[in-house]
Enzyme design. Structure first.
Site, PDB file in Angstrom:
ATOM      1  N   ASP A   1      -6.159   0.658   0.936  1.00  0.00           N
ATOM      2  CA  ASP A   1      -6.248   0.958   2.367  1.00  0.00           C
ATOM      3  C   ASP A   1      -7.605   0.488   2.876  1.00  0.00           C
ATOM      4  OD1 ASP A   1      -8.050   2.776   1.396  1.00  0.00           O
ATOM      5  OD2 ASP A   1      -7.175   4.523   2.406  1.00  0.00           O
TER       6      ASP A   1
ATOM      7  N   LYS B   1       0.836  -1.205   0.000  1.00  0.00           N
ATOM      8  CA  LYS B   1       0.000   0.000   0.000  1.00  0.00           C
ATOM      9  C   LYS B   1       0.868   1.251   0.000  1.00  0.00           C
ATOM     10  CE  LYS B   1      -1.440   2.229   3.463  1.00  0.00           C
ATOM     11  NZ  LYS B   1      -2.007   2.703   4.747  1.00  0.00           N
TER      12      LYS B   1
END
Length: 348
Positions: free
Chosen positions: A234, A216
């Protein structure tokens, strides 16, 4: 005398024979009478059937000088056609339909959030990398309030790698989990100095090798510091793509792969911004503002949150420096009078 008597007897006999002959003839013809009697009821029945038709014809014939009156409609109950079942998007959806709907959602969100961007303040890849690591388990607003002091004191990876951990912890305390985050940012700074000459690498495999950096964080840096497409999975992104039935996966890496297959690679970075912005402002975790959602017609999960438009508007969130969680107008209202994007969220 005898002759006269004989003649009379012969005459009587002849008369008797004629009478008998007439009776025999009458008996032979008598069976025809019942047939005539049977034919009579048939004629009467036919006459009765024809009579209503004549009467009806008389009733239907208009009377001169009187307006025509339409006959009354039958009062028998008529069964209404069954209501069509409305199928929400995503139910029994083909692969082609899913791709089309997903891309349309992204186009709609692009119009709602034309200025979507990373909400972390940064001036170079190193600052973005550190800020993204610090954003775990806290808000971007809180990070933006913390990093100015951090970067003012430690502007380079060399400076942060050689810092006093206790001093860094004190600066990062407002971000939460400050001890673990101090170890991460100091560790990745040391790795940058020792392995990459103090420069942030622009390859995924190199970034994820740094302490505290996952896929991420790596995609945030690659997409926004180096212009290399990537999908940022996320918590907001995970929640929304499952609500939209883009995928049923729960593992971030599998979600990334499933969503990436729905879009051209060139759209991955902007798609991430659109989804994350929508998750922060409208499609909240606990109570999404369904009644104020611009893509409600495309959402299979419509109705999980507040559907009343007026009540939904009160759930919209808009963050600005110093005003966390302030509720303002829908995203479309964040344009100026000329239709240009207003200052981005998080700006001073």
């Amino acid at each position: 005398m005898k002759k006269a008597a004989a003649q009379q007897s012969a005459a009587k006999k002849t008369a008797a024979e004629k009478t008998a002959a007439k009776k025999t003839a009458a008996k032979k013809t008598s069976p025809a009478k019942p047939a005539a009697k049977k034919a009579a009821p048939a004629r009467k029945a036919a006459a009765k059937k024809a009579a209503p038709a004549k009467k009806a014809a008389v009733k239907k014939a208009p009377v001169a000088g009187k307006p025509l009156v339409a006959p009354k409609k039958a009062t028998a109950a008529v069964k209404a056609a069954p209501a069509k079942t409305v199928v929400r998007p995503g139910k029994g959806e083909s692969r082609t339909a899913l791709v089309r709907r997903a891309r349309r959602i992204n186009r709609e969100l692009a119009q709602v959030y034309p200025y979507a961007h990373p909400e972390l303040d940064f001036e170079n890849p190193f600052q973005l990398l550190v800020a993204t690591v610090l954003s775990a388990q806290t808000t971007d607003l809180r990070v933006n309030q913390t990093t100015p002091a951090l970067f003012a004191k430690y502007p380079t990876p060399e400076d942060l790698a050689a810092a006093n951990p206790e001093e860094v912890e004190e600066i990062l305390r407002p971000c939460g989990f400050f001890r673990a985050k101090t170890r991460s940012v100091m560790g990745l700074s040391k790795a940058l100095v020792e392995r990459f000459g103090g420069e942030v690498p622009d390859r995924l495999e190199d970034l994820v090798s740094l302490p505290g950096v996952g896929r991420k964080t790596a995609f945030v840096v690659l997409g926004n510091a180096f212009g290399r497409p990537g999908i940022t999975v996320d918590t907001h992104f995970q929640r929304l793509v499952r609500r939209w039935k883009w995928t049923d996966e729960t593992d971030p890496d599998k979600i990334e792969a499933a969503v990436a297959a729905l879009f051209p690679k060139s759209e991955w970075t902007d798609l991430s911004h659109h989804v994350i912005w929508h998750g922060r402002r409208i499609c909240h975790a606990r109570k999404p503002a369904c009644g104020a959602c611009p893509i409600a017609a495309l959402c299979p999960s419509y109705g999980e949150g507040e559907t009343d438009p007026e009540k939904a508007k009160k759930l919209l969130k808009y963050e600005k420096a110093g005003l966390p969680g302030q509720r303002l107008k829908p995203p479309q209202a964040y344009l100026d009078a000329g239709g240009r994007p207003a200052p981005p969220l998080g700006a001073g």
